[in-house]
Design an enzyme around this catalytic site. Structure first.
Site, PDB file in Angstrom:
ATOM      1  N   PHE A 170       0.850  -1.187   0.000  1.00  0.00           N
ATOM      2  CA  PHE A 170       0.000   0.000   0.000  1.00  0.00           C
ATOM      3  C   PHE A 170       0.883   1.233   0.000  1.00  0.00           C
ATOM      4  O   PHE A 170       1.737   1.389   0.871  1.00  0.00           O
ATOM      5  CB  PHE A 170      -0.944   0.042   1.204  1.00  0.00           C
ATOM      6  CG  PHE A 170      -1.898   1.197   1.123  1.00  0.00           C
ATOM      7  CD1 PHE A 170      -3.062   1.109   0.368  1.00  0.00           C
ATOM      8  CD2 PHE A 170      -1.621   2.397   1.758  1.00  0.00           C
ATOM      9  CE1 PHE A 170      -3.931   2.196   0.255  1.00  0.00           C
ATOM     10  CE2 PHE A 170      -2.488   3.484   1.660  1.00  0.00           C
ATOM     11  CZ  PHE A 170      -3.638   3.376   0.903  1.00  0.00           C
ATOM     12  N   LYS A 209       2.734   9.392   8.423  1.00  0.00           N
ATOM     13  CA  LYS A 209       1.783   9.179   9.528  1.00  0.00           C
ATOM     14  C   LYS A 209       2.216   9.726  10.902  1.00  0.00           C
ATOM     15  O   LYS A 209       1.638  10.675  11.383  1.00  0.00           O
ATOM     16  CB  LYS A 209       1.433   7.692   9.624  1.00  0.00           C
ATOM     17  CG  LYS A 209       0.575   7.239   8.446  1.00  0.00           C
ATOM     18  CD  LYS A 209      -0.010   5.865   8.646  1.00  0.00           C
ATOM     19  CE  LYS A 209      -1.121   5.571   7.654  1.00  0.00           C
ATOM     20  NZ  LYS A 209      -0.698   4.941   6.399  1.00  0.00           N
ATOM     21  N   ASP A 262       9.151   2.678   1.800  1.00  0.00           N
ATOM     22  CA  ASP A 262       7.962   3.407   2.232  1.00  0.00           C
ATOM     23  C   ASP A 262       7.777   3.140   3.725  1.00  0.00           C
ATOM     24  O   ASP A 262       7.247   2.100   4.120  1.00  0.00           O
ATOM     25  CB  ASP A 262       6.740   2.938   1.428  1.00  0.00           C
ATOM     26  CG  ASP A 262       5.457   3.633   1.879  1.00  0.00           C
ATOM     27  OD1 ASP A 262       5.459   4.249   2.960  1.00  0.00           O
ATOM     28  OD2 ASP A 262       4.455   3.541   1.142  1.00  0.00           O
TER      29      ASP A 262
HETATM   30  C1  LIG Z   1      -1.020   5.215   4.985  1.00  0.00           C
HETATM   31  C2  LIG Z   1       0.046   4.831   4.047  1.00  0.00           C
HETATM   32  C3  LIG Z   1       0.290   5.564   2.874  1.00  0.00           C
HETATM   33  C4  LIG Z   1      -0.596   6.705   2.436  1.00  0.00           C
HETATM   34  O1  LIG Z   1      -0.519   7.791   3.301  1.00  0.00           O
HETATM   35  P1  LIG Z   1      -1.585   8.989   3.127  1.00  0.00           P
HETATM   36  O2  LIG Z   1      -1.099  10.001   4.128  1.00  0.00           O
HETATM   37  O3  LIG Z   1      -2.928   8.424   3.458  1.00  0.00           O
HETATM   38  O4  LIG Z   1      -1.496   9.467   1.749  1.00  0.00           O
HETATM   39  C5  LIG Z   1       1.359   5.199   2.086  1.00  0.00           C
HETATM   40  N1  LIG Z   1       2.147   4.162   2.412  1.00  0.00           N
HETATM   41  C6  LIG Z   1       1.940   3.437   3.528  1.00  0.00           C
HETATM   42  C7  LIG Z   1       2.869   2.316   3.849  1.00  0.00           C
HETATM   43  C8  LIG Z   1       0.888   3.737   4.377  1.00  0.00           C
HETATM   44  O5  LIG Z   1       0.656   2.987   5.459  1.00  0.00           O
END
Ligand SMILES: *Cc1c(COP(=O)(O)O)cnc(C)c1O
Length: 399
Positions: free
Chosen positions: A138, A252, A223
């Site tokens: 994701f 986050k 990420d």
């Molecule tokens: C939540 C998340 C995203 C997206 O972040 P947003 O602030 O909602 O755009 C991207 N990568 C990972 C691994 C995430 O958990």
């Protein structure tokens, strides 16, 4: 306002992009939040791994108050004090040499994708723009981040997607090796897949990925939007695997609750960005950077919170394993690092999430059957005990 009025007005005025639980959250302190009708909840969702210091941590609140009185926003045409301070903190505590600030995880990944493409183009191969990502990953909802996300269910209906992405199973080094060509500029992976169901790699996977990337002159982008900022018991999850990425994205937990994202890179890679190549109006604005500085300083002070996160990991897993031995027909697996924990069930988890909500605890379920626990890093034993008692009661009921 009456609950029904909230629901009516919400569906009348807000686009229908979220399935929401029927409560209005109005106030928070530490591990707790309160709904509009005064009911108290223990929060094991933490804004989806955002509120690492809990709700309304006094140091974050004061930092925001002070900064709001001084200066809320100015353009990146000028130098911004809290932005410089935050970048320095991030660089001094990570592999990176330079930082680009944006406002979310998806935006951080967009920036990373652009930087990787630009870096490869600058090296002289115009066809070198492909990026490999993992199935079940994701990376966000904007178009390139959505394309990077290796899950069709999120992509359906939004085609055509962005060209240049290939997918391999996570934690499968041979699949990755087979997919490498001269046109691959980067590999983009989460250290631990969060939304994909709390999936951990083998301990040596990332070392092998790093070696392959070095061998083929490919960038490794991590990420860490979910795993960063202490979530897994180290400031960044790559530290668990004894490797360094070339680019890392975070968001986050970074601002303790305010919207901020960042893309970090080594100098060698970061130099591919020159004035005009990338920008964000709000990116790194004084207000959010002041909040993030307070958040990181609090997190790093004496290493106390990271230690706490690791201590609670051991306690939490022990308690969850206790549940598993009581309900082996329901609980398939317990896994995770730090305070990113998953409990895989043999059935869908949504009814359990709802039952927990009624009993006063917020939890999350991802990929249908994995209960995910991502509390603030300030969580204590007694709150874990409360959650486990409630889960025990809920599991007994469906037995
Ligand atoms: C939540 C998340 C995203 C997206 O972040 P947003 O602030 O909602 O755009 C991207 N990568 C990972 C691994 C995430 O958990």
């Amino acid at each position: 306002m009456e609950l029904k009025k909230y629901f009516d007005e919400s569906s009348r005025y807000i686009m229908n992009t979220y399935g929401r639980y029927p409560i209005v959250l109005r106030k928070g302190r530490g591990m707790k939040v309160w709904s509009s009708d005064g009911k108290e909840y223990l929060d094991f969702v933490a804004g989806v791994a955002v509120n690492i210091l809990g709700h309304c941590h006094p140091r974050v609140v004061v930092a925001i108050q002070k900064q709001a009185q001084r200066l809320i926003h100015v353009s990146n045409y000028y130098y911004i004090e809290p932005q410089i301070k935050l970048a320095k903190l991030l660089v001094e505590n990570s592999f990176a040499d330079k930082v680009f600030f944006c406002n979310s995880g998806a935006e951080a990944n967009e920036a990373a994708i652009k930087l990787a493409r630009k870096y490869a183009k600058d090296q002289g191969n115009p066809d070198c723009f492909e990026i490999i990502t993992a199935l079940n990953s994701f990376h966000g909802r904007t178009l390139a981040a959505l394309t990077a996300t290796g899950q069709e269910k999120f992509q359906k209906g939004f085609e055509p997607l962005v060209p240049g992405f290939k997918y391999v199973p996570f934690n499968d080094i041979n699949a990755l090796r087979k997919t490498l060509t001269d046109n691959i500029c980067a590999v983009l992976l989460e250290p631990i897949q969060g939304e994909g169901g709390v999936n951990l790699p083998d301990q040596n996977y990332f070392k092998q990925v790093r070696d392959l990337c070095d061998e083929y002159n490919i960038l490794l982008i991590l990420d860490e939007v979910q795993t960063g900022m202490g979530r897994t018991g180290k400031l960044f999850a790559y530290e668990h695997f004894d490797i360094k990425p070339d680019i890392m994205t975070i968001a986050k937990g970074l601002g303790g609750g305010v919207p901020i994202g960042a893309m970090l890179a080594t100098d060698k890679v970061a130099n591919a960005f020159q004035p005009g190549n990338h920008a964000s109006t709000f990116g790194g604005n004084p207000l959010v950077c002041a909040a993030a500085v307070a958040t990181i300083e609090t997190l790093l002070e004496d290493g106390f919170l990271l230690d706490q996160c690791n201590r609670m990991n051991i306690y939490f897993i022990e308690k969850l394993e206790g549940l598993r031995s009581k309900f082996p027909w329901l609980i398939k697996d317990i896994r995770g690092k730090g305070l990113l924990l998953g409990m895989e069930l043999t059935q869908e988890g949504d009814s359990i999430v709802k039952a927990c909500l009624e009993k006063g605890v917020l939890i999350n379920c991802t990929t249908g059957n994995v209960l995910r626990f991502i509390p603030p890093l300030i969580v204590h034993r007694k709150e874990i005990d409360q959650l486990v008692d409630i889960l025990n009661g809920v599991f007994l009921k469906i037995s």
